[in-house]
Design an enzyme around this catalytic site. Structure first.
Site, PDB file in Angstrom:
ATOM      1  N   HIS A   1       7.480  -7.392  -2.207  1.00  0.00           N
ATOM      2  CA  HIS A   1       7.382  -6.716  -0.870  1.00  0.00           C
ATOM      3  C   HIS A   1       8.158  -7.320   0.303  1.00  0.00           C
ATOM      4  O   HIS A   1       7.947  -6.991   1.444  1.00  0.00           O
ATOM      5  CB  HIS A   1       5.830  -7.260  -0.522  1.00  0.00           C
ATOM      6  CG  HIS A   1       4.865  -6.218  -1.120  1.00  0.00           C
ATOM      7  ND1 HIS A   1       4.807  -5.019  -1.390  1.00  0.00           N
ATOM      8  CD2 HIS A   1       3.423  -6.699  -1.606  1.00  0.00           C
ATOM      9  CE1 HIS A   1       3.759  -4.554  -2.161  1.00  0.00           C
ATOM     10  NE2 HIS A   1       3.002  -5.794  -2.076  1.00  0.00           N
TER      11      HIS A   1
ATOM     12  N   SER B   1      -4.773   2.945   4.149  1.00  0.00           N
ATOM     13  CA  SER B   1      -5.107   2.279   2.862  1.00  0.00           C
ATOM     14  C   SER B   1      -5.279   0.677   2.973  1.00  0.00           C
ATOM     15  O   SER B   1      -5.787   0.181   2.474  1.00  0.00           O
ATOM     16  CB  SER B   1      -3.766   2.572   1.887  1.00  0.00           C
ATOM     17  OG  SER B   1      -3.988   1.867   0.608  1.00  0.00           O
TER      18      SER B   1
ATOM     19  N   LYS C   1       0.694  -1.240  -0.173  1.00  0.00           N
ATOM     20  CA  LYS C   1      -0.111   0.074   0.028  1.00  0.00           C
ATOM     21  C   LYS C   1       0.732   1.153  -0.132  1.00  0.00           C
ATOM     22  O   LYS C   1       0.321   2.336   0.415  1.00  0.00           O
ATOM     23  CB  LYS C   1      -0.974   0.072   1.331  1.00  0.00           C
ATOM     24  CG  LYS C   1      -1.778  -1.355   1.455  1.00  0.00           C
ATOM     25  CD  LYS C   1      -2.382  -1.914   0.190  1.00  0.00           C
ATOM     26  CE  LYS C   1      -3.309  -1.267  -0.557  1.00  0.00           C
ATOM     27  NZ  LYS C   1      -3.837  -1.777  -1.870  1.00  0.00           N
TER      28      LYS C   1
HETATM   29  P1  A3P Z   1      -5.207   4.540  -1.344  1.00  0.00           P
HETATM   30  O1  A3P Z   1      -5.576   3.280  -0.795  1.00  0.00           O
HETATM   31  O2  A3P Z   1      -4.611   5.605  -0.324  1.00  0.00           O
HETATM   32  O3  A3P Z   1      -6.081   5.341  -2.383  1.00  0.00           O
HETATM   33  P2  A3P Z   1      -0.298  -0.346  -3.753  1.00  0.00           P
HETATM   34  O4  A3P Z   1      -0.205  -0.509  -5.047  1.00  0.00           O
HETATM   35  O5  A3P Z   1       1.292  -0.553  -2.922  1.00  0.00           O
HETATM   36  O6  A3P Z   1      -1.115  -1.348  -3.063  1.00  0.00           O
HETATM   37  O7  A3P Z   1      -0.727   1.014  -3.205  1.00  0.00           O
HETATM   38  C1  A3P Z   1      -1.997   1.413  -3.431  1.00  0.00           C
HETATM   39  C2  A3P Z   1      -2.137   2.897  -3.027  1.00  0.00           C
HETATM   40  O8  A3P Z   1      -1.543   3.564  -4.072  1.00  0.00           O
HETATM   41  C3  A3P Z   1      -3.469   3.111  -3.164  1.00  0.00           C
HETATM   42  O9  A3P Z   1      -3.649   4.332  -1.993  1.00  0.00           O
HETATM   43  C4  A3P Z   1      -3.703   3.630  -4.467  1.00  0.00           C
HETATM   44  O10 A3P Z   1      -4.778   4.484  -4.636  1.00  0.00           O
HETATM   45  C5  A3P Z   1      -2.580   4.293  -4.531  1.00  0.00           C
HETATM   46  N1  A3P Z   1      -2.101   4.750  -6.026  1.00  0.00           N
HETATM   47  C6  A3P Z   1      -1.975   3.750  -6.991  1.00  0.00           C
HETATM   48  N2  A3P Z   1      -1.880   4.463  -8.215  1.00  0.00           N
HETATM   49  C7  A3P Z   1      -1.794   5.676  -7.906  1.00  0.00           C
HETATM   50  C8  A3P Z   1      -1.539   7.146  -8.643  1.00  0.00           C
HETATM   51  N3  A3P Z   1      -1.316   7.059  -9.971  1.00  0.00           N
HETATM   52  N4  A3P Z   1      -1.433   8.167  -8.005  1.00  0.00           N
HETATM   53  C9  A3P Z   1      -1.911   8.230  -6.733  1.00  0.00           C
HETATM   54  N5  A3P Z   1      -1.947   7.050  -5.812  1.00  0.00           N
HETATM   55  C10 A3P Z   1      -1.968   6.097  -6.765  1.00  0.00           C
END
Ligand code: A3P
Length: 290
Positions: A102, A132, A47
Site C-alpha cells: 500500500h 469502503s 480498499k
Molecule cells: P467494498 O467494501 O466496496 O465491498 P481491499 O482488498 O483493497 O481492502 O478492497 C476491499 C474491497 O474490494 C471491498 O469493497 C471488497 O468487497 C472488494 N472486493 C474484494 N474482492 C472482490 C471481488 N472478487 N469482486 C468485487 N469486489 C471485490
C-alpha cells in the site's frame, strides 16, 4: 466488544496501523528490501481491490489450480512488504514472488526502481474507496472510526486516514504508468470484464494459460467464491480485531455504492476538489465525469 485502541505509526509523512507495522518494518521495505527482477507487485491504495488482486495473481501463478488459494491465507501468499511479517512470509515464497504493497511511490522499496520487476497498480473510484474505508474502519478495531460520514469524507480528502491522501498516492504511481514493467488497472474494469482483465494480466506477466485455466481463475476470483473462501474472506482473523458482524470484509463488491452514501452536495464538493487535485494527473478515469 473490545474497546477500540487505534495505535498508529508514522513514516514518510503517512500514517500506518501499528497492529501490523512498525517504523522498522516500513524502513526495511523502503531502504533495505532487495527486489528481484522476477518479483510481481500488487500495489494499491487501501480498499481499491488489493485482496481481489492477491487472489487473481495467486490463481494465475498456479495456472488456475485453486489448491494454494484455498489452503493458505491470502496475506501469506501475497504478503505486504511493509508489514512486520514480510520477511517471514517472503522466506517461503518461490519464484516469482508475489508481493503486495500500500506504499506510495516515494517510500516504496528503492531497489524496485532500478529492477525489471513488474508492478500492477489497481485504482478505484475514490468515492467508492471512501465508502469502503468508512465501513472498514467501523469493523476493524485497530483503526480509528468516525461515526459521521460527512466528517469522514473531510478526513478522507484531506488525507487524515491510513496511508495518507488518495490523491497523492494515485498521482505518485501514475507517474510510472507508461513504463513497460507497470500495468495500470481499475477496480471498475475488473468488475466489468474480469475475464478480459485476467487475460491482460496474463499477457503482462508473460503467462500463457489455456482456456480451462483462465475459466478457473475467473471462477475462483469471483466475489461469491471469494466470500466463501476462508483463506481470503478474513474470517480467520479474530472477531475482536475484525468484526464481520458489523460489516463483512468482502462487503458489497460493486461500483457506485457512493451514490447510496454521498448527498448531492457532498458529491458535488468532492467532484470539485477531485478536478482540482487531479488536473495535472495526465489521465482521465471513467469516474472523472460526475
Ligand atoms: P467494498 O467494501 O466496496 O465491498 P481491499 O482488498 O483493497 O481492502 O478492497 C476491499 C474491497 O474490494 C471491498 O469493497 C471488497 O468487497 C472488494 N472486493 C474484494 N474482492 C472482490 C471481488 N472478487 N469482486 C468485487 N469486489 C471485490
Amino acid at each position: 466488544m473490545a474497546r477500540r485502541v487505534a495505535h498508529s505509526i508514522e513514516y514518510g509523512g503517512i500514517t500506518l496501523p501499528a497492529l501490523v507495522h512498525s517504523e522498522d518494518s516500513v524502513r526495511y521495505a523502503h531502504r533495505s528490501f532487495q527486489v528481484q527482477d522476477s518479483d510481481v507487485f500488487n500495489i494499491t491504495y487501501p480498499k481499491s481491490g488489493t485482496t481481489w488482486m492477491k487472489e487473481i495473481l495467486t490463481l494465475i501463478h498456479s495456472n488456475g489450480d485453486p489448491t494454494r488459494s484455498r489452503s493458505l491465507p491470502c496475506w501469506e501468499r501475497v504478503p505486504w512488504i511493509e508489514q512486520i511479517t514480510a520477511v517471514k512470509y517472503l522466506e517461503n515464497q518461490t519464484c516469482p514472488r508475489l508481493i503486495t504493497s500500500h506504499l506510495p511511490a516515494a517510500i516504496f522499496p528503492e531497489s524496485f526502481f532500478t529492477s525489471q520487476a513488474k508492478a500492477i497498480y489497481t485504482v478505484r473510484d475514490p468515492k467508492d474507496v471512501c465508502v469502503s474505508l468508512f465501513y472498514y474502519t467501523k469493523m476493524a478495531s485497530f483503526l480509528e472510526h468516525e461515526e459521521d460520514f460527512g466528517e469522514f469524507i473531510r478526513k478522507f480528502v484531506s488525507g487524515e486516514v491510513l496511508f495518507g491522501s488518495w490523491f497523492d498516492h494515485v498521482k505518485s504511481w501514475l507517474a510510472y504508468k507508461d513504463q513497460a514493467n507497470f500495468l495500470l488497472l481499475t477496480y471498475d474494469e475488473l468488475l466489468k470484464d474480469l475475464r478480459g482483465s485476467v487475460l491482460r494480466i496474463c499477457q503482462f506477466l508473460g503467462k500463457d494459460l489455456d482456456v480451462p485455466a483462465v475459466d478457473s481463475v475467473v471462477e475462483n476470483a469471483s466475489f461469491e467464491v471469494m466470500k466463501g473462501n476462508k483463506m481470503v474472506n478474513y474470517s480467520l482473523v479474530p472477531e475482536d480485531i475484525m468484526n464481520q458482524k458489523i460489516s463483512p470484509f468482502l462487503r458489497k463488491g460493486i461500483s457506485g455504492d457512493w451514490k447510496n452514501h454521498f448527498t448531492s452536495e457532498q458529491s458535488a464538493a468532492f467532484h470539485h476538489l477531485y478536478q482540482e487535485k487531479m488536473k495535472d494527473a495526465g489521465i482521465r478515469f471513467p469516474w472523472d465525469e460526475l
